[in-house]
Every structure is written in C-alpha cells, then in structure tokens.
Scaffold this motif. Sequence first.
Motif, PDB file in Angstrom:
ATOM      1  N   TRP A 382       0.810  -1.032   0.207  1.00 36.42           N
ATOM      2  CA  TRP A 382      -0.056   0.029  -0.099  1.00 36.42           C
ATOM      3  C   TRP A 382       0.894   1.288  -0.085  1.00 36.42           C
ATOM      4  N   MET A 383       1.980   1.453   0.814  1.00 29.18           N
ATOM      5  CA  MET A 383       2.907   2.244   0.972  1.00 29.18           C
ATOM      6  C   MET A 383       3.372   2.630  -0.357  1.00 29.18           C
ATOM      7  N   MET A 384       3.926   1.339  -0.873  1.00 29.66           N
ATOM      8  CA  MET A 384       4.705   1.856  -2.435  1.00 29.66           C
ATOM      9  C   MET A 384       3.843   2.234  -3.330  1.00 29.66           C
ATOM     10  N   GLU A 385       2.703   1.952  -3.079  1.00 28.35           N
ATOM     11  CA  GLU A 385       1.627   2.489  -4.308  1.00 28.35           C
ATOM     12  C   GLU A 385       1.179   4.036  -4.249  1.00 28.35           C
ATOM     13  N   GLN A 386       1.324   4.307  -2.739  1.00 33.52           N
ATOM     14  CA  GLN A 386       1.099   5.965  -2.555  1.00 33.52           C
ATOM     15  C   GLN A 386       2.356   6.764  -3.019  1.00 33.52           C
ATOM     16  N   VAL A 387       3.484   6.129  -3.158  1.00 29.27           N
ATOM     17  CA  VAL A 387       4.598   6.737  -3.153  1.00 29.27           C
ATOM     18  C   VAL A 387       4.778   6.873  -4.659  1.00 29.27           C
ATOM     19  N   CYS A 388       4.317   5.762  -5.463  1.00 27.28           N
ATOM     20  CA  CYS A 388       4.531   5.675  -6.883  1.00 27.28           C
ATOM     21  C   CYS A 388       3.647   6.902  -7.302  1.00 27.28           C
ATOM     22  N   GLN A 389       2.377   6.955  -6.824  1.00 31.99           N
ATOM     23  CA  GLN A 389       1.317   7.807  -7.263  1.00 31.99           C
ATOM     24  C   GLN A 389       2.091   9.421  -7.071  1.00 31.99           C
ATOM     25  N   GLN A 390       2.630   9.640  -5.814  1.00 29.72           N
ATOM     26  CA  GLN A 390       3.165  10.771  -5.613  1.00 29.72           C
ATOM     27  C   GLN A 390       4.561  11.233  -6.595  1.00 29.72           C
ATOM     28  N   ILE A 391       5.211  10.226  -6.897  1.00 33.58           N
ATOM     29  CA  ILE A 391       6.304  10.331  -7.876  1.00 33.58           C
ATOM     30  C   ILE A 391       5.877  10.931  -8.985  1.00 33.58           C
ATOM     31  N   ALA A 392       4.744   9.927  -9.752  1.00 35.39           N
ATOM     32  CA  ALA A 392       4.186  10.209 -10.890  1.00 35.39           C
ATOM     33  C   ALA A 392       3.446  11.615 -11.004  1.00 35.39           C
ATOM     34  N   LEU A 393       3.015  12.079  -9.828  1.00 36.55           N
ATOM     35  CA  LEU A 393       2.522  13.726  -9.878  1.00 36.55           C
ATOM     36  C   LEU A 393       3.609  14.764 -10.005  1.00 36.55           C
ATOM     37  N   TRP A 394       4.635  14.355  -9.495  1.00 38.36           N
ATOM     38  CA  TRP A 394       5.872  15.360  -9.425  1.00 38.36           C
ATOM     39  C   TRP A 394       6.595  15.285 -10.809  1.00 38.36           C
ATOM     40  N   LYS A 395       6.715  14.160 -11.345  1.00 40.56           N
ATOM     41  CA  LYS A 395       7.110  14.183 -12.548  1.00 40.56           C
ATOM     42  C   LYS A 395       6.433  14.776 -13.611  1.00 40.56           C
ATOM     43  N   ARG A 396       4.956  14.574 -13.639  1.00 38.61           N
ATOM     44  CA  ARG A 396       4.252  15.401 -14.649  1.00 38.61           C
ATOM     45  C   ARG A 396       4.540  16.883 -14.466  1.00 38.61           C
ATOM     46  N   ASP A 420       5.864  -7.891  -7.906  1.00 40.73           N
ATOM     47  CA  ASP A 420       4.731  -6.919  -7.427  1.00 40.73           C
ATOM     48  C   ASP A 420       5.168  -5.485  -7.408  1.00 40.73           C
ATOM     49  N   PHE A 421       6.516  -5.572  -7.150  1.00 43.38           N
ATOM     50  CA  PHE A 421       7.033  -4.101  -6.985  1.00 43.38           C
ATOM     51  C   PHE A 421       7.374  -3.788  -8.452  1.00 43.38           C
ATOM     52  N   VAL A 422       7.763  -4.284  -9.385  1.00 40.55           N
ATOM     53  CA  VAL A 422       7.859  -4.060 -10.738  1.00 40.55           C
ATOM     54  C   VAL A 422       6.455  -3.859 -11.504  1.00 40.55           C
ATOM     55  N   ASP A 423       5.568  -4.549 -11.090  1.00 45.08           N
ATOM     56  CA  ASP A 423       4.289  -4.225 -11.727  1.00 45.08           C
ATOM     57  C   ASP A 423       3.660  -2.937 -11.175  1.00 45.08           C
ATOM     58  N   LEU A 424       4.002  -2.645  -9.996  1.00 43.28           N
ATOM     59  CA  LEU A 424       3.454  -1.204  -9.421  1.00 43.28           C
ATOM     60  C   LEU A 424       3.909  -0.073 -10.269  1.00 43.28           C
ATOM     61  N   PHE A 425       5.517  -0.095 -10.317  1.00 46.50           N
ATOM     62  CA  PHE A 425       5.990   1.177 -10.979  1.00 46.50           C
ATOM     63  C   PHE A 425       5.995   1.116 -12.305  1.00 46.50           C
ATOM     64  N   THR A 426       5.718   0.110 -12.949  1.00 49.49           N
ATOM     65  CA  THR A 426       5.311  -0.268 -14.526  1.00 49.49           C
ATOM     66  C   THR A 426       3.886   0.617 -14.800  1.00 49.49           C
ATOM     67  N   ARG A 427       3.072  -0.006 -13.760  1.00 49.85           N
ATOM     68  CA  ARG A 427       1.805   0.778 -13.872  1.00 49.85           C
ATOM     69  C   ARG A 427       1.642   2.272 -14.208  1.00 49.85           C
ATOM     70  N   TYR A 428       2.550   2.918 -13.107  1.00 50.09           N
ATOM     71  CA  TYR A 428       2.627   4.221 -12.944  1.00 50.09           C
ATOM     72  C   TYR A 428       3.725   4.886 -14.019  1.00 50.09           C
ATOM     73  N   ARG A 429       4.256   4.220 -14.857  1.00 55.86           N
ATOM     74  CA  ARG A 429       5.235   4.583 -15.878  1.00 55.86           C
ATOM     75  C   ARG A 429       6.376   5.331 -15.203  1.00 55.86           C
ATOM     76  N   LEU A 430       6.896   4.254 -14.087  1.00 56.51           N
ATOM     77  CA  LEU A 430       8.204   4.774 -13.491  1.00 56.51           C
ATOM     78  C   LEU A 430       9.385   3.829 -13.934  1.00 56.51           C
ATOM     79  N   SER A 431      10.562   4.298 -13.563  1.00 59.84           N
ATOM     80  CA  SER A 431      11.356   3.622 -13.773  1.00 59.84           C
ATOM     81  C   SER A 431      12.298   3.154 -12.689  1.00 59.84           C
ATOM     82  N   PRO A 432      13.014   2.209 -12.523  1.00 60.14           N
ATOM     83  CA  PRO A 432      13.941   1.673 -11.401  1.00 60.14           C
ATOM     84  C   PRO A 432      14.813   3.004 -11.058  1.00 60.14           C
ATOM     85  N   ASN A 433      15.479   3.763 -11.833  1.00 62.08           N
ATOM     86  CA  ASN A 433      16.117   5.046 -11.524  1.00 62.08           C
ATOM     87  C   ASN A 433      15.283   5.807 -10.712  1.00 62.08           C
TER      88      ASN A 433
END
Length: 568
Positions: A382-396, A420-433
Amino acid sequence: MHPLTGSRLLIVDDEQRNTKLLTDIFRAQGFDAIPLNDANEVIGAVASYEPDLIILDVMMPGKTGFELTREIKAQEHWKHIPIILLTALADRDSCVSGLECGAEDYVSKPFNRRELLARVNNLLKLKKLHDFQHQNLRLLEEYDSVTGLPKKDILMELIDTLIKQKNNANVCVCVCEVDMDQTLIGLLSSHDRDLSERQVSRTVVERMSSIFPPGMLLGCLGSGKFGVVLEAGEEEGATHLRLLQQKLSLPILVEGQEFFLKFSIGYAPPPHPRLEWIVLFNHAEIAALEARKEGGNLVKRFAPEMDAVNHERWWMSRALFQAVREQQFEVYYQPQVDILQESLVGFEALLRWKTPEKGHISPARFIPLAEENGQIYDISLWMMEQVCQQIALWKRAGKRLRMAINISPVQLHRDEFTQDFVDLFTRYRLSPNDFELELTETSLMDPKGGGQLRELWSQGFDIAIDDFGTGYSNLEYLRKYPFNRLKIDRSFISNICDSGDDFAIVKAILAIAEHMGFKVIAEGIETVDQLARLRSLGCHEAQGYLFSKPAPAANATAMLFNGLKAPA
C-alpha cells in the motif's frame, strides 16, 4: 416426488372464486397454498407465513398489487420472495409498471394453467438456488472453511448457550496459536504453502480433539489460531494442556517433508468472577503472546501482571488489522540533501500511523509487530503504491529526484515481491532510476533475500544499506552484494563532535565507501556543527531535523518547488 413439492404459496385476490381455483390447482401439484382475499392482511400474512412465492392480483380494493409489491420488496428479508402479478389489464405499460415495482413476472387473466405452473416452477427453482447460495455464504461467514470449526462470534454464542448457565465456575479458556511462517520454513512455493497450511490446521484440530474430553468447545479464531473452552478445574485443565503441548511437539508430515509445529498456548484458569467471555479469550491470547515472546512451544497461564505488560501489544496487533482495512496510514517524506551544495537530492518515504483511539503510533513500535504478524507485506505494498502515485505527480509537474523506500526482510522472503514491485512502478510509468531501496544488514543474512536483492539490482534499482554499523557489520556483505550507498546510523552522528570513537567510526566508514565506490548519506543531522564535521570528512549527503522533519506530501511538494530553508 417433485423437488418443489411442499413450497409455500400465498395467493391473494379479492375474488374468492379466483383464490379457490388457484389454490386447488397448486394443491393438486403438491404445493402448500394459502388463499387470502383481503389486500390489507397481506403484509401480516407474509410475516407469519413466510411464503416461498406470492401471487398477487393487481386490481384489489384497499391496496393494489403494485403497492403491495413495493411494500414487500422494501423489506430486506423479503425482497428475495418472488412475486407474480395477475392482471386483467391489457395494456403493456401496466405490465411494465408491475415489473418496475419489483415483481419478477406477470400473468394475464384469463390465465393458461400450464403457463402459470411453468412460471411458478421456474421462479421457485431460482429462489431455491438463491437460498442455497445464501446459506452457503452464511456458513462461510460463520464457520472456517478449512477446519469446519465455528468462528469467534459463533463460538461466543455457543458458549453463552451451553456454559453460561453454569456461572463460569469451572471453565478453562485456552488459545493455541500456530506460527505458520516458522512451522513451514523452507516451503518456497506459495501454492504448496497454501495447501500445507490447510493440512497443518487440520492436523492441529485432530490432535486437539484427541486430547480434550467431551464437553469441550473448539473454535477457529483466525488463521492458525484456535480457541478452546474446557469444563474443567485449573489442575485438570492444565493437565490437558500439557498433554496438548506434548502432542503438538510431535513432527507432522507435509508434502512428504517432516515439519515441527511452532506453537504458543495461553490459558485463563477458573474461577472467573463475572468476566465476559471475550475478556477471558483476550486474557488467554495475552498469555499465548507471552509464550511466543519466550520462544514458543510453551503453555503459559494468564496472570494479571501480564495484562499491564502485554495489553498494548495485544491491542496494537488487532488495531493493525483495522488500520489496513480503513487505510489509517499516511506516507511522510524526509528530504535528503547534498552536503556541499545544501540542495535537495531526494526524499526518504516513511510510514506514519494515526489511530482514532490513541493518535500517532511510533513506527519503532508498530513496524516490528507488523513484521512479526506478517502484515508488513500488505502495508508496504500500500505504501509503495502511494509513493508511486506521488512520484508520478511530481514527474508530470516537471520534477524528478530519487525516492528512498525501506524494504523489510519479510518482503524479501516473499517470492512475489520483486514482481509485485515491478508491476507497481510499471503501472505508474516509472523506472527503477526513480527509486533507492534501503535494507538493513539483517536482511542480508537470508540467502533468499540476497537472491531477490540481486534481482532488484539487475532491474536497475539502486540499493542502500540502512543503519550501517549497527547490525552484524559483516564487511563480507559489501563485496557480496551490489550496493550503491551506505547510510550511517544516527547513533554515530549524534556524538560525532564530542566522541573521538564515533568520529573515528564515521571516518572509517567513509574511507571504506570511497575505496569501494559507494556514496554515503548520514542520517539524524540536528546541528550545524555536525553538518560541518561531516562536510570536513567528505560525506556526500545528509538527512535530519536540521533540514526538515518527515513531512506530509503537501509539505514535501512545497520543499521540492520552493527549495529547502537554509540551516540556521
């Protein structure tokens, strides 16, 4: 015999000859048919008769069939009773109006006998199927699907019914918990593990049933947790529990492998002066918790002093389940700063929990418990998904920086974690970097965790050792695993200006990191003097209250767009 024989039908028509005709037809087919000629008596008849199907004439004095249909369908416990409207109205709109009121079907007068019987039979079959499904759902809610035992609420009802009249005088209440993670250690396949947990649960129930005498009540309080009520005095009850301890200590064969159960048993002995059953079970659970804290495979008797020591931990373990369901958590962000430039280079994501009853709970208190209970995996996802959402907002918004996330050893032990983690950051179009994964030294002791670590590194994630120097401090790990960064624990930073030993340790860590090509970040910076000392030693980055406490997303966004306030 027809499977619908005996079904109860309520037939309502203000014309007596019509109800008599219909009643004769259905009784000849084996139905239990009751005629009624007064529309005003329908609701009372439904309440007392509980029909399986209702046939309503549309045009009746007092109330129409449409009005009665609406009243019946408005009641939750009646809305699944099928209703057929009998209508002499020829226009299609009237028939549609009946269906809109909630009726399942309509038949025009004069009716065809075969047609009416066919429609009644079809609706009764559907109701029978619904009732069967509803009954099964109720059983699933009230009884454990693996063991067939009653769940906690039903167990309490049984206790009230069978024992409460005896005034709690001679009753032992016991809770037995089996630690599935420790019992089935070595089983890697989640499919095999699920089947194995079922087999273990059934074996435990068989062993408990073979030990306890008649008059025992046994229920399932959760996965691997069982409640027992024994009609016995303390001495007799304790004897049975010692026998259970011996029985559970025997090996169990699962999937061709021999396992030893890891269990904890706690009990509340008689007498129980007017205590509620739920309180007695709570006492037994606290005693079981004490047994687990002492290494397990023990029987512990509840004592009042345990309540003071363990009540908070017991409360917290239950509150965590509610927190996951109600999403009481929030992600805070603490800035990470380039020491030379004093500029923001990243954030560390940190979990915070605010309970309705007790306000904020320190992560140092609830995260170890969540790891022990196995809840940390769902919480972390749950926490990682919230973080992915936040990173995606900042990147936009055109902002990009590194986000550090703490990874628990429990997560690394799960086969599905990397995917599970790879699926999460892929869904939000993020990269490992976009990420840096922080692990403690204890995470590296498990070979399976090391394998997941290499997999994550191969995906392109940066890896950091958190709290470096406070764990096992095995320098072999620095050669063995692919790290990018070391985090110096705050315990060394707090006295770096006053303690020659701490200064020497920090200096040595920086020298090792420089030789091996690691970046170093110091945490817990609170003073300008500490910052200056770290800068003089060549430390790369820092985080701490000197720059900012962990802050909600809105505050972190303000730091990202407006810059950090310079340290005083």
